[in-house]
Design a protein around this motif. Structure first.
Motif, PDB file in Angstrom:
ATOM      1  N   ALA A 221      85.074  38.626  58.146  1.00  0.00           N
ATOM      2  CA  ALA A 221      86.487  39.020  58.204  1.00  0.00           C
ATOM      3  C   ALA A 221      86.749  40.002  59.329  1.00  0.00           C
ATOM      4  CB  ALA A 221      86.917  39.618  56.863  1.00  0.00           C
ATOM      5  N   ALA A 222      85.784  40.860  59.619  1.00  0.00           N
ATOM      6  CA  ALA A 222      85.958  41.837  60.706  1.00  0.00           C
ATOM      7  C   ALA A 222      86.070  41.135  62.052  1.00  0.00           C
ATOM      8  CB  ALA A 222      84.796  42.820  60.718  1.00  0.00           C
ATOM      9  N   LEU A 223      85.369  40.016  62.212  1.00  0.00           N
ATOM     10  CA  LEU A 223      85.459  39.262  63.459  1.00  0.00           C
ATOM     11  C   LEU A 223      86.777  38.500  63.556  1.00  0.00           C
ATOM     12  CD1 LEU A 223      81.797  37.895  63.686  1.00  0.00           C
ATOM     13  CD2 LEU A 223      82.818  39.785  64.968  1.00  0.00           C
ATOM     14  N   THR A 224      87.208  37.925  62.468  1.00  0.00           N
ATOM     15  CA  THR A 224      88.500  37.236  62.459  1.00  0.00           C
ATOM     16  C   THR A 224      89.629  38.206  62.779  1.00  0.00           C
ATOM     17  OG1 THR A 224      87.670  35.678  60.813  1.00  0.00           O
ATOM     18  CG2 THR A 224      90.047  35.820  61.073  1.00  0.00           C
ATOM     19  N   ALA A 225      89.507  39.436  62.290  1.00  0.00           N
ATOM     20  CA  ALA A 225      90.558  40.437  62.481  1.00  0.00           C
ATOM     21  C   ALA A 225      90.752  40.825  63.939  1.00  0.00           C
ATOM     22  CB  ALA A 225      90.255  41.677  61.641  1.00  0.00           C
ATOM     23  N   ILE A 226      89.715  40.669  64.771  1.00  0.00           N
ATOM     24  CA  ILE A 226      89.862  41.037  66.183  1.00  0.00           C
ATOM     25  C   ILE A 226      90.151  39.828  67.064  1.00  0.00           C
ATOM     26  CG2 ILE A 226      88.470  43.134  65.990  1.00  0.00           C
ATOM     27  CD1 ILE A 226      86.146  41.544  67.279  1.00  0.00           C
ATOM     28  N   GLY A 227      90.408  38.676  66.443  1.00  0.00           N
ATOM     29  CA  GLY A 227      90.839  37.528  67.216  1.00  0.00           C
ATOM     30  C   GLY A 227      89.804  36.455  67.465  1.00  0.00           C
ATOM     31  N   VAL A 228      88.627  36.552  66.839  1.00  0.00           N
ATOM     32  CA  VAL A 228      87.612  35.512  67.008  1.00  0.00           C
ATOM     33  C   VAL A 228      88.131  34.202  66.419  1.00  0.00           C
ATOM     34  CG1 VAL A 228      85.302  34.764  66.292  1.00  0.00           C
ATOM     35  CG2 VAL A 228      85.677  37.128  67.067  1.00  0.00           C
ATOM     36  N   ASP A 229      87.998  33.118  67.175  1.00  0.00           N
ATOM     37  CA  ASP A 229      88.516  31.817  66.738  1.00  0.00           C
ATOM     38  C   ASP A 229      87.588  31.127  65.755  1.00  0.00           C
ATOM     39  OD1 ASP A 229      90.945  31.512  68.573  1.00  0.00           O
ATOM     40  OD2 ASP A 229      89.352  31.929  70.021  1.00  0.00           O
ATOM     41  N   HIS A 230      86.268  31.240  65.980  1.00  0.00           N
ATOM     42  CA  HIS A 230      85.293  30.585  65.110  1.00  0.00           C
ATOM     43  C   HIS A 230      84.173  31.576  64.800  1.00  0.00           C
ATOM     44  CE1 HIS A 230      87.155  26.662  65.894  1.00  0.00           C
ATOM     45  NE2 HIS A 230      87.130  26.976  67.185  1.00  0.00           N
ATOM     46  N   VAL A 231      84.025  31.931  63.531  1.00  0.00           N
ATOM     47  CA  VAL A 231      82.939  32.807  63.100  1.00  0.00           C
ATOM     48  C   VAL A 231      81.806  31.937  62.583  1.00  0.00           C
ATOM     49  CG1 VAL A 231      82.235  34.659  61.538  1.00  0.00           C
ATOM     50  CG2 VAL A 231      84.548  34.641  62.506  1.00  0.00           C
ATOM     51  N   LEU A 232      80.615  32.134  63.126  1.00  0.00           N
ATOM     52  CA  LEU A 232      79.460  31.322  62.765  1.00  0.00           C
ATOM     53  C   LEU A 232      78.423  32.166  62.050  1.00  0.00           C
ATOM     54  CD1 LEU A 232      79.020  29.468  66.183  1.00  0.00           C
ATOM     55  CD2 LEU A 232      80.395  28.757  64.226  1.00  0.00           C
ATOM     56  N   LEU A 233      77.946  31.685  60.920  1.00  0.00           N
ATOM     57  CA  LEU A 233      76.866  32.358  60.210  1.00  0.00           C
ATOM     58  C   LEU A 233      75.558  32.013  60.916  1.00  0.00           C
ATOM     59  CD1 LEU A 233      76.133  34.128  57.781  1.00  0.00           C
ATOM     60  CD2 LEU A 233      75.801  32.024  56.464  1.00  0.00           C
ATOM     61  N   ASP A 234      74.901  33.020  61.447  1.00  0.00           N
ATOM     62  CA  ASP A 234      73.739  32.795  62.306  1.00  0.00           C
ATOM     63  C   ASP A 234      72.472  32.602  61.475  1.00  0.00           C
ATOM     64  OD1 ASP A 234      71.955  32.598  64.374  1.00  0.00           O
ATOM     65  OD2 ASP A 234      72.814  34.242  65.518  1.00  0.00           O
ATOM     66  N   THR A 235      72.004  31.376  61.445  1.00  0.00           N
ATOM     67  CA  THR A 235      70.764  31.036  60.758  1.00  0.00           C
ATOM     68  C   THR A 235      69.579  31.036  61.710  1.00  0.00           C
ATOM     69  OG1 THR A 235      71.091  28.685  61.191  1.00  0.00           O
ATOM     70  CG2 THR A 235      72.031  29.576  59.140  1.00  0.00           C
ATOM     71  N   GLY A 236      69.858  31.286  62.981  1.00  0.00           N
ATOM     72  CA  GLY A 236      68.836  31.177  64.010  1.00  0.00           C
ATOM     73  C   GLY A 236      68.965  29.893  64.805  1.00  0.00           C
ATOM     74  N   GLU A 237      69.627  28.911  64.205  1.00  0.00           N
ATOM     75  CA  GLU A 237      69.854  27.629  64.880  1.00  0.00           C
ATOM     76  C   GLU A 237      71.307  27.217  64.676  1.00  0.00           C
ATOM     77  OE1 GLU A 237      67.064  24.692  63.645  1.00  0.00           O
ATOM     78  OE2 GLU A 237      65.303  25.857  64.274  1.00  0.00           O
ATOM     79  N   ILE A 238      72.127  27.492  65.672  1.00  0.00           N
ATOM     80  CA  ILE A 238      73.559  27.193  65.576  1.00  0.00           C
ATOM     81  C   ILE A 238      74.029  26.277  66.700  1.00  0.00           C
ATOM     82  CG2 ILE A 238      74.102  29.349  64.375  1.00  0.00           C
ATOM     83  CD1 ILE A 238      75.139  30.388  67.110  1.00  0.00           C
ATOM     84  N   ALA A 239      73.125  25.874  67.580  1.00  0.00           N
ATOM     85  CA  ALA A 239      73.516  25.104  68.764  1.00  0.00           C
ATOM     86  C   ALA A 239      74.267  23.825  68.401  1.00  0.00           C
ATOM     87  CB  ALA A 239      72.288  24.780  69.614  1.00  0.00           C
ATOM     88  N   LYS A 240      73.774  23.093  67.407  1.00  0.00           N
ATOM     89  CA  LYS A 240      74.412  21.843  67.022  1.00  0.00           C
ATOM     90  C   LYS A 240      75.851  22.093  66.565  1.00  0.00           C
ATOM     91  CE  LYS A 240      73.713  17.765  64.050  1.00  0.00           C
ATOM     92  NZ  LYS A 240      75.016  17.804  63.342  1.00  0.00           N
ATOM     93  N   GLN A 241      76.056  23.119  65.756  1.00  0.00           N
ATOM     94  CA  GLN A 241      77.395  23.452  65.272  1.00  0.00           C
ATOM     95  C   GLN A 241      78.316  23.848  66.421  1.00  0.00           C
ATOM     96  OE1 GLN A 241      77.394  26.643  62.430  1.00  0.00           O
ATOM     97  NE2 GLN A 241      79.584  26.438  61.946  1.00  0.00           N
ATOM     98  N   VAL A 242      77.803  24.636  67.352  1.00  0.00           N
ATOM     99  CA  VAL A 242      78.604  25.065  68.498  1.00  0.00           C
ATOM    100  C   VAL A 242      79.009  23.867  69.345  1.00  0.00           C
ATOM    101  CG1 VAL A 242      78.560  26.363  70.664  1.00  0.00           C
ATOM    102  CG2 VAL A 242      77.634  27.385  68.579  1.00  0.00           C
ATOM    103  N   ARG A 243      78.091  22.967  69.595  1.00  0.00           N
ATOM    104  CA  ARG A 243      78.385  21.807  70.434  1.00  0.00           C
ATOM    105  C   ARG A 243      79.409  20.900  69.772  1.00  0.00           C
ATOM    106  NH1 ARG A 243      74.779  21.688  74.693  1.00  0.00           N
ATOM    107  NH2 ARG A 243      75.402  19.561  75.223  1.00  0.00           N
ATOM    108  N   GLU A 244      79.385  20.829  68.451  1.00  0.00           N
ATOM    109  CA  GLU A 244      80.386  20.030  67.744  1.00  0.00           C
ATOM    110  C   GLU A 244      81.768  20.683  67.822  1.00  0.00           C
ATOM    111  OE1 GLU A 244      78.744  19.728  63.864  1.00  0.00           O
ATOM    112  OE2 GLU A 244      77.396  18.048  64.375  1.00  0.00           O
ATOM    113  N   LEU A 245      81.814  21.990  67.720  1.00  0.00           N
ATOM    114  CA  LEU A 245      83.085  22.715  67.767  1.00  0.00           C
ATOM    115  C   LEU A 245      83.716  22.697  69.154  1.00  0.00           C
ATOM    116  CD1 LEU A 245      82.253  25.874  65.608  1.00  0.00           C
ATOM    117  CD2 LEU A 245      83.996  24.159  65.084  1.00  0.00           C
TER     118      LEU A 245
END
Length: 329
Positions: free
Chosen positions: A188-212
């Motif tokens: 929520a703190a990231l959304t509050a400053i204008g972040v468009d997509h907040v990602l929960l970092d599992t260590g492997e987020i590349a696939k999710q980022v490329r899809e977004l």
């Protein structure tokens, strides 16, 4: 007429150790020479760099040492006349808190080149959060990434103070901002400053980022360090740029680095490590003015007093902060 004091309180580190290794002591106030500025410190931010020094991870540091790579306050003396007495200033970097005493004190004496003037009615705690955080975010965007309006950016380590400042600056530039956190409670703190997509970092987020982003982000800021850098590179599009700026993981080297095998085809890797000269006075003043007008915010998490320096460092090491930790004097 009140006589100028001759002594000051300062947090001194005699040798690397736990937070309890920082001791408040009374020291003589430094006497500035030509080319130096004596600053009455009103507040200073806490930084990972100082944690590295306290843990014994930093090189070239001599002890005992007053830590602190940044501070804000007022000019107490400037023998060369570069700044007027009473001028509000920020000081940062240039081996502050490493080879000479830094900002963890009521006064600090630094080279003129490390000082940036400003004028603001914001409270000192808010001002104390800004200098190094803004310099690193601004330098990463401009020097490291050459970021352009309309591009996308992935911020790896998004709830750090630099990560949040970068998100704020990127949003002002009209960029699409993706930012990571390992803690869902901080989303929520990231959304509050204008972040468009907040990602929960599992260590492997590349696939999710490329899809977004339909194939990867245009730019990426690596603040976690070498453990996540390969995945950040994979999250970046062909001819995109990754800037290595931070190492929240305390890991900053790649063993047996073989560029052809390490870097994805067509992805560019840059790095940023800046100094006071990378933050023009007009950029600092403009940012403070936007904060004062309510059109930008400073990600200030918690304020301590100098008496609480041990508690503040323990909190810094705990990684519980969402934004900047500041100490007032």
């Amino acid at each position: 007429m009140t006589e100028a004091p001759e002594t000051m309180r300062a947090a001194v580190l005699d040798a690397p150790g736990p937070p309890e290794a920082l001791h408040l002591r009374t020291l003589p106030i430094p006497t500035p020479q030509r080319g130096q500025v004596l600053i009455r410190v009103r507040a200073f931010g806490l930084n990972r760099s100082e944690l590295h020094t306290r843990l014994g991870l930093a090189k070239g540091v001599t002890f005992p040492r007053v830590l602190g790579i940044e501070a804000v306050g007022e000019v107490a003396a400037c023998p060369g006349g570069e700044f007027e007495t009473g001028q509000q200033v920020a000081a940062m970097m240039g081996d502050m808190g490493r080879t000479y005493n830094g900002g963890y004190a009521e006064y600090t004496c630094v080279p003129v080149a490390q000082v940036i003037p400003f004028s603001s009615d914001l409270d000192w705690a808010t001002l104390g959060a800004v200098p190094e955080m803004l310099q690193t975010a601004y330098g990463s965007l401009t020097v490291g990434l050459d970021a352009r309006r309309g591009q996308s950016i992935l911020i790896r380590g998004g709830t750090s103070s630099v990560g949040m400042a970068t998100a704020i600056l990127a949003e002002q530039r009209g960029m699409t901002v993706l930012s990571t956190t390992r803690n869902p409670a901080k989303a929520a703190a990231l959304t509050a400053i204008g972040v468009d997509h907040v990602l929960l970092d599992t260590g492997e987020i590349a696939k999710q980022v490329r899809e977004l982003t339909d194939g990867g982000v245009d730019t990426a800021l690596e603040l976690v360090g070498t453990p996540t850098l390969p995945d950040t590179l994979r999250a970046t599009r062909f001819h995109g740029v990754v800037c290595f700026t931070g190492m929240l993981s305390n890991q900053w080297t790649v063993e047996n680095f073989y560029p052809i095998g390490y870097l994805p085809r067509g992805v560019r890797l840059a790095a940023y490590g800046g100094d006071a000269g990378d933050l023009p006075a007009e950029v600092l003043q403009s940012f403070l003015d936007t904060v004062a007008s309510g059109t930008a915010q400073v990600p200030l998490h918690r304020v301590f007093t100098l008496d609480q320096i041990q508690e503040a460092h323990a909190y810094l090491e705990s990684d519980r902060a969402t934004g900047k930790l500041v100490v007032t004097t």
